[in-house]
Design an enzyme around this catalytic site. Structure first.
Site, PDB file in Angstrom:
ATOM      1  CG  HIS A 167      -2.326  -0.849  -7.325  1.00  0.00           C
ATOM      2  ND1 HIS A 167      -2.771  -0.050  -6.301  1.00  0.00           N
ATOM      3  CD2 HIS A 167      -2.603  -2.120  -6.935  1.00  0.00           C
ATOM      4  CE1 HIS A 167      -3.300  -0.802  -5.340  1.00  0.00           C
ATOM      5  NE2 HIS A 167      -3.204  -2.057  -5.711  1.00  0.00           N
ATOM      6  CD  GLU A 181      -1.829   3.217  -5.715  1.00  0.00           C
ATOM      7  OE1 GLU A 181      -2.659   2.358  -5.426  1.00  0.00           O
ATOM      8  OE2 GLU A 181      -0.638   2.964  -5.935  1.00  0.00           O
ATOM      9  CG  ASP A 194       2.583  -2.815  -7.972  1.00  0.00           C
ATOM     10  OD1 ASP A 194       2.710  -2.652  -9.214  1.00  0.00           O
ATOM     11  OD2 ASP A 194       1.536  -3.262  -7.456  1.00  0.00           O
ATOM     12  NE  ARG A 198      -4.222  -1.423  -0.055  1.00  0.00           N
ATOM     13  CZ  ARG A 198      -4.320  -2.418  -0.912  1.00  0.00           C
ATOM     14  NH1 ARG A 198      -3.302  -2.652  -1.749  1.00  0.00           N
ATOM     15  NH2 ARG A 198      -5.384  -3.166  -0.966  1.00  0.00           N
TER      16      ARG A 198
END
Length: 331
Positions: free
Chosen positions: A296, A265, A260, A236
């Site tokens: 993500h 985001e 990631d 996260r």
């Protein structure tokens, strides 16, 4: 019969393998996004439930619009449900469920890919070759077997990552978790956070996001890490303070990072090619070739999608049959 609208541009074809599993669930394509503007259009579909994903946490009006459209159940097609305002759902009489478990290998394998990419300067190699620079000066890599790795969060996904890493025979794997897993004792040594920071060449975040650990990787935490440490976050974004991460990279305290996910985001999905980068700290981070960002996508494999879609259909069936769900989020 429970009519479930496929929101967020989901299609029936994505659920085709499981769509006929039950005769009390009908999937309805809406061809709508999860935006508030499109939510107003749901009244035309006579729906009981929605299958949706979004990275944006909407305000109270959003849930009132859904309720006014007749929506009683929200089925999130993912494990994360940060975007779902459970208090607002409860206020408007809506129940909701998620997919708490799907292929842990998806995220674990992506995480190991990020680790190896950092160790072998993959982004820098790609950037050089794109510019017809075929020199290898400055690209001396390191081998994972000589690295000490720290895993923060050794739950289901963390444990799978540990299993994947174990095959590379790293020098040592340390773990930090509030709950120690006895089955990992032959592979890891549990230590405190400060000890993990001080000893590890690579630090991997796999812990869940809670109110208590937002930005727990801050400047103070980075200062406790080994010089040249690598950070990998495939869990996260808000676990890491963007400003602190930028400090770590620009000062050289960190040897690199692979993300990631990143705090903030959700604005990336709304970016329409603006001249201004939606996350300025990410823009600055990406100026360093030792930073890797994959928006993500760690979960994005065929097996994980099958797991998500099947569980989502199962959740809808439970609601159709009993009005409840074993994976209920709203208490």
């Amino acid at each position: 019969m429970l009519r479930a609208g496929l929101f967020s541009n989901f299609t029936v074809a994505e659920f085709e393998e499981f769509a006929d599993k039950y005769d009390d669930v009908e999937l309805v394509e809406t061809h709508l996004s999860a935006s508030k503007e499109d939510a107003y259009k749901l009244k035309d579909f006579d729906l009981d439930a929605l299958v949706f994903n979004t990275r944006t946490r909407e305000d109270e009006d959003y849930y009132k619009i859904l309720s006014d459209a007749g929506i009683k159940y929200l089925c999130c097609c993912s494990a994360g449900f940060d975007h779902m305002n459970l208090a607002r759902m409860k206020k408007y009489g809506m129940l909701g469920a998620n997919v708490p478990q799907y292929s842990p290998n998806a995220i674990a394998e992506h995480t190991v890919m990020l680790v190896l990419s950092l160790l072998r300067h993959l982004r820098e190699q790609v950037l050089r070759i794109e510019n017809h620079n075929y020199g290898i000066g400055g690209l001396l890599g390191r081998e994972l077997r000589n690295m000490t790795v720290g895993i923060i969060g050794a739950g289901r996904i963390g444990a799978t990552t540990i299993q994947c890493l174990f095959g590379f025979n790293p020098k040592k794997i340390y773990a930090y978790d509030l709950y120690e897993n006895p089955s990992l004792k032959d592979k890891v040594e549990y230590v405190s956070l400060d000890e993990l920071y001080a000893k590890c060449d690579i630090i991997i975040l796999h812990c869940a996001l809670t109110d208590d650990n937002v930005h727990f990787i801050d400047k103070n935490a980075i200062d406790k890490m080994k010089d040249g440490a690598l950070i990998v976050n495939s869990r996260r974004g808000p676990l890491i303070d963007n400003e602190a991460l930028l400090y770590g990279i620009e000062s050289g305290k960190l040897g690199g990072c692979a993300l990631d996910v990143i705090d903030g985001e959700e604005v990336l999905d709304k970016s329409k090619g603006s001249d201004t980068h939606p996350i300025r700290r990410l823009e600055k981070l990406m100026q360093s070739p030792n930073v890797i960002f994959t928006h993500h996508s760690a979960f994005f494999t065929d097996e994980a999608f099958r797991n998500m879609h099947e569980t989502c259909i199962d959740n809808l069936h439970e609601y159709a049959r009993t009005g409840k769900c074993s994976k209920e989020l709203v208490k």
